[in-house]
Scaffold this motif. Structure first.
Motif, PDB file in Angstrom:
ATOM      1  N   ARG A   1      35.197  45.669  73.208  1.00  0.00           N
ATOM      2  CA  ARG A   1      34.042  46.542  73.441  1.00  0.00           C
ATOM      3  C   ARG A   1      32.761  45.783  73.066  1.00  0.00           C
ATOM      4  NH1 ARG A   1      35.787  52.275  70.921  1.00  0.00           N
ATOM      5  NH2 ARG A   1      33.568  52.649  71.296  1.00  0.00           N
ATOM      6  N   ARG A   2      32.412  44.822  73.907  1.00  0.00           N
ATOM      7  CA  ARG A   2      31.325  43.892  73.614  1.00  0.00           C
ATOM      8  C   ARG A   2      29.997  44.593  73.337  1.00  0.00           C
ATOM      9  NH1 ARG A   2      27.253  40.818  75.210  1.00  0.00           N
ATOM     10  NH2 ARG A   2      27.260  38.633  74.590  1.00  0.00           N
ATOM     11  N   ALA A   3      29.588  45.511  74.184  1.00  0.00           N
ATOM     12  CA  ALA A   3      28.282  46.167  74.022  1.00  0.00           C
ATOM     13  C   ALA A   3      28.210  46.911  72.684  1.00  0.00           C
ATOM     14  CB  ALA A   3      28.010  47.118  75.176  1.00  0.00           C
ATOM     15  N   ASP A   4      29.282  47.594  72.323  1.00  0.00           N
ATOM     16  CA  ASP A   4      29.312  48.301  71.040  1.00  0.00           C
ATOM     17  C   ASP A   4      29.246  47.317  69.880  1.00  0.00           C
ATOM     18  OD1 ASP A   4      29.516  50.881  72.160  1.00  0.00           O
ATOM     19  OD2 ASP A   4      31.693  50.688  72.338  1.00  0.00           O
ATOM     20  N   ALA A   5      29.963  46.205  70.010  1.00  0.00           N
ATOM     21  CA  ALA A   5      29.961  45.192  68.947  1.00  0.00           C
ATOM     22  C   ALA A   5      28.577  44.583  68.774  1.00  0.00           C
ATOM     23  CB  ALA A   5      30.991  44.106  69.256  1.00  0.00           C
ATOM     24  N   VAL A   6      27.916  44.274  69.879  1.00  0.00           N
ATOM     25  CA  VAL A   6      26.571  43.694  69.820  1.00  0.00           C
ATOM     26  C   VAL A   6      25.607  44.656  69.131  1.00  0.00           C
ATOM     27  CG1 VAL A   6      24.586  43.020  71.252  1.00  0.00           C
ATOM     28  CG2 VAL A   6      26.876  42.138  71.775  1.00  0.00           C
ATOM     29  N   GLU A   7      25.690  45.929  69.485  1.00  0.00           N
ATOM     30  CA  GLU A   7      24.810  46.934  68.882  1.00  0.00           C
ATOM     31  C   GLU A   7      25.029  47.022  67.368  1.00  0.00           C
ATOM     32  OE1 GLU A   7      23.791  51.710  69.218  1.00  0.00           O
ATOM     33  OE2 GLU A   7      25.153  50.801  70.668  1.00  0.00           O
ATOM     34  N   ARG A   8      26.275  47.051  66.952  1.00  0.00           N
ATOM     35  CA  ARG A   8      26.564  47.160  65.519  1.00  0.00           C
ATOM     36  C   ARG A   8      26.191  45.878  64.765  1.00  0.00           C
ATOM     37  NH1 ARG A   8      26.617  51.192  67.619  1.00  0.00           N
ATOM     38  NH2 ARG A   8      27.833  53.033  67.186  1.00  0.00           N
ATOM     39  N   LEU A   9      26.344  44.725  65.399  1.00  0.00           N
ATOM     40  CA  LEU A   9      25.911  43.480  64.748  1.00  0.00           C
ATOM     41  C   LEU A   9      24.406  43.495  64.504  1.00  0.00           C
ATOM     42  CD1 LEU A   9      27.946  40.612  66.448  1.00  0.00           C
ATOM     43  CD2 LEU A   9      28.040  41.350  64.055  1.00  0.00           C
ATOM     44  N   GLU A  10      23.663  43.980  65.470  1.00  0.00           N
ATOM     45  CA  GLU A  10      22.206  44.062  65.300  1.00  0.00           C
ATOM     46  C   GLU A  10      21.864  45.003  64.154  1.00  0.00           C
ATOM     47  OE1 GLU A  10      18.316  43.328  65.435  1.00  0.00           O
ATOM     48  OE2 GLU A  10      19.876  42.202  66.486  1.00  0.00           O
ATOM     49  N   GLN A  11      22.541  46.138  64.085  1.00  0.00           N
ATOM     50  CA  GLN A  11      22.311  47.074  62.985  1.00  0.00           C
ATOM     51  C   GLN A  11      22.700  46.450  61.647  1.00  0.00           C
ATOM     52  OE1 GLN A  11      24.632  50.436  64.241  1.00  0.00           O
ATOM     53  NE2 GLN A  11      23.004  51.243  65.550  1.00  0.00           N
ATOM     54  N   ALA A  12      23.784  45.699  61.638  1.00  0.00           N
ATOM     55  CA  ALA A  12      24.221  45.028  60.404  1.00  0.00           C
ATOM     56  C   ALA A  12      23.172  44.017  59.949  1.00  0.00           C
ATOM     57  CB  ALA A  12      25.566  44.343  60.620  1.00  0.00           C
ATOM     58  N   ARG A  13      22.629  43.267  60.874  1.00  0.00           N
ATOM     59  CA  ARG A  13      21.587  42.283  60.530  1.00  0.00           C
ATOM     60  C   ARG A  13      20.335  42.979  59.991  1.00  0.00           C
ATOM     61  NH1 ARG A  13      23.566  39.763  65.554  1.00  0.00           N
ATOM     62  NH2 ARG A  13      24.669  37.864  64.949  1.00  0.00           N
ATOM     63  N   GLU A  14      19.968  44.096  60.607  1.00  0.00           N
ATOM     64  CA  GLU A  14      18.803  44.851  60.137  1.00  0.00           C
ATOM     65  C   GLU A  14      19.032  45.375  58.723  1.00  0.00           C
ATOM     66  OE1 GLU A  14      18.114  47.865  63.082  1.00  0.00           O
ATOM     67  OE2 GLU A  14      17.536  46.391  64.618  1.00  0.00           O
ATOM     68  N   ALA A  15      20.212  45.899  58.468  1.00  0.00           N
ATOM     69  CA  ALA A  15      20.526  46.393  57.122  1.00  0.00           C
ATOM     70  C   ALA A  15      20.537  45.253  56.116  1.00  0.00           C
ATOM     71  CB  ALA A  15      21.875  47.111  57.126  1.00  0.00           C
ATOM     72  N   LEU A  16      21.131  44.142  56.497  1.00  0.00           N
ATOM     73  CA  LEU A  16      21.234  43.005  55.577  1.00  0.00           C
ATOM     74  C   LEU A  16      19.861  42.427  55.236  1.00  0.00           C
ATOM     75  CD1 LEU A  16      23.333  41.430  54.021  1.00  0.00           C
ATOM     76  CD2 LEU A  16      23.468  39.827  55.950  1.00  0.00           C
ATOM     77  N   ALA A  17      18.923  42.539  56.164  1.00  0.00           N
ATOM     78  CA  ALA A  17      17.563  42.052  55.912  1.00  0.00           C
ATOM     79  C   ALA A  17      16.897  42.812  54.768  1.00  0.00           C
ATOM     80  CB  ALA A  17      16.719  42.159  57.185  1.00  0.00           C
ATOM     81  N   GLN A  18      17.411  43.984  54.434  1.00  0.00           N
ATOM     82  CA  GLN A  18      16.855  44.789  53.338  1.00  0.00           C
ATOM     83  C   GLN A  18      17.495  44.471  51.985  1.00  0.00           C
ATOM     84  OE1 GLN A  18      14.195  46.710  54.149  1.00  0.00           O
ATOM     85  NE2 GLN A  18      14.546  45.763  56.140  1.00  0.00           N
ATOM     86  N   GLU A  19      18.514  43.615  51.966  1.00  0.00           N
ATOM     87  CA  GLU A  19      19.244  43.306  50.731  1.00  0.00           C
ATOM     88  C   GLU A  19      18.514  42.228  49.928  1.00  0.00           C
ATOM     89  OE1 GLU A  19      21.334  43.151  47.618  1.00  0.00           O
ATOM     90  OE2 GLU A  19      21.968  44.611  49.119  1.00  0.00           O
ATOM     91  N   PRO A  20      18.161  42.541  48.669  1.00  0.00           N
ATOM     92  CA  PRO A  20      17.428  41.559  47.858  1.00  0.00           C
ATOM     93  C   PRO A  20      18.311  40.497  47.200  1.00  0.00           C
ATOM     94  CG  PRO A  20      17.658  43.611  46.650  1.00  0.00           C
ATOM     95  CD  PRO A  20      18.238  43.845  48.021  1.00  0.00           C
ATOM     96  N   ASN A  21      19.600  40.746  47.074  1.00  0.00           N
ATOM     97  CA  ASN A  21      20.477  39.815  46.366  1.00  0.00           C
ATOM     98  C   ASN A  21      20.971  38.719  47.318  1.00  0.00           C
ATOM     99  OD1 ASN A  21      22.786  38.527  45.236  1.00  0.00           O
ATOM    100  ND2 ASN A  21      23.146  40.273  43.902  1.00  0.00           N
ATOM    101  N   PRO A  22      20.539  37.467  47.099  1.00  0.00           N
ATOM    102  CA  PRO A  22      20.926  36.393  48.024  1.00  0.00           C
ATOM    103  C   PRO A  22      22.426  36.119  48.043  1.00  0.00           C
ATOM    104  CG  PRO A  22      19.741  35.493  46.131  1.00  0.00           C
ATOM    105  CD  PRO A  22      19.668  36.986  46.031  1.00  0.00           C
ATOM    106  N   ASN A  23      23.118  36.372  46.958  1.00  0.00           N
ATOM    107  CA  ASN A  23      24.570  36.170  46.944  1.00  0.00           C
ATOM    108  C   ASN A  23      25.269  37.163  47.863  1.00  0.00           C
ATOM    109  OD1 ASN A  23      24.420  34.046  45.065  1.00  0.00           O
ATOM    110  ND2 ASN A  23      24.373  35.510  43.372  1.00  0.00           N
ATOM    111  N   GLU A  24      24.839  38.406  47.811  1.00  0.00           N
ATOM    112  CA  GLU A  24      25.413  39.420  48.701  1.00  0.00           C
ATOM    113  C   GLU A  24      25.074  39.104  50.160  1.00  0.00           C
ATOM    114  OE1 GLU A  24      27.541  41.317  47.562  1.00  0.00           O
ATOM    115  OE2 GLU A  24      27.009  41.921  45.538  1.00  0.00           O
ATOM    116  N   VAL A  25      23.846  38.672  50.396  1.00  0.00           N
ATOM    117  CA  VAL A  25      23.423  38.318  51.758  1.00  0.00           C
ATOM    118  C   VAL A  25      24.313  37.212  52.316  1.00  0.00           C
ATOM    119  CG1 VAL A  25      21.562  37.295  53.131  1.00  0.00           C
ATOM    120  CG2 VAL A  25      21.033  39.086  51.463  1.00  0.00           C
ATOM    121  N   ALA A  26      24.594  36.209  51.503  1.00  0.00           N
ATOM    122  CA  ALA A  26      25.391  35.070  51.972  1.00  0.00           C
ATOM    123  C   ALA A  26      26.790  35.507  52.399  1.00  0.00           C
ATOM    124  CB  ALA A  26      25.471  33.997  50.888  1.00  0.00           C
TER     125      ALA A  26
END
Length: 122
Positions: free
Chosen positions: A79-104
């Motif tokens: 389900r490529r389109a669904d996966a792409v959408e969720r990856l984008e959301q994951a990246r957006e959420a991760l951009a809000q994480e202040p802990n660099p270890n968790e980000v990595a």
């Protein structure tokens, strides 16, 4: 099969002793094992369940991880389109994480799923 048994046993224990954080993580874990076992449609069910728990108060990395798990299951199911959408959301959420270890850690997981998604283009 031992891996699936362990994931489901852990989930059972967290259902008894945990709360939304542990329930979400346990469902994510079951989904991840199911992807590894090639049971992609069932993995989608568990990944969607992992995102259905109350996520209020979750740190950004945990939300990103749940979205990564959902994207992984969608990619495994083709389900490529669904996966792409969720990856984008994951990246957006991760951009809000202040802990660099968790980000990595989560960024590496997102990169794995991106590779899966890229393979779907063929």
């Amino acid at each position: 099969m031992e891996m699936l048994t362990a994931a489901l046993t852990s989930r059972y224990h967290w259902l008894v002793a945990g709360g939304p954080t542990q329930w979400s993580t346990a469902d994510w874990c079951v989904s991840r094992v199911l992807v590894a076992l090639g049971a992609s449609e069932l993995a989608v069910v568990w990944a969607e369940a992992s995102m259905s728990h109350d996520r209020e108060g979750f740190p950004a990395w945990r939300l990103a991880s749940g979205l990564e798990g959902l994207a992984r299951a969608y990619a495994a199911a083709g389900r490529r389109a669904d996966a792409v959408e969720r990856l984008e959301q994951a990246r957006e959420a991760l951009a809000q994480e202040p802990n660099p270890n968790e980000v990595a850690v989560i960024a590496d997981q997102i990169a794995e799923v991106q590779t899966m998604v890229d393979a779907l283009r063929v």
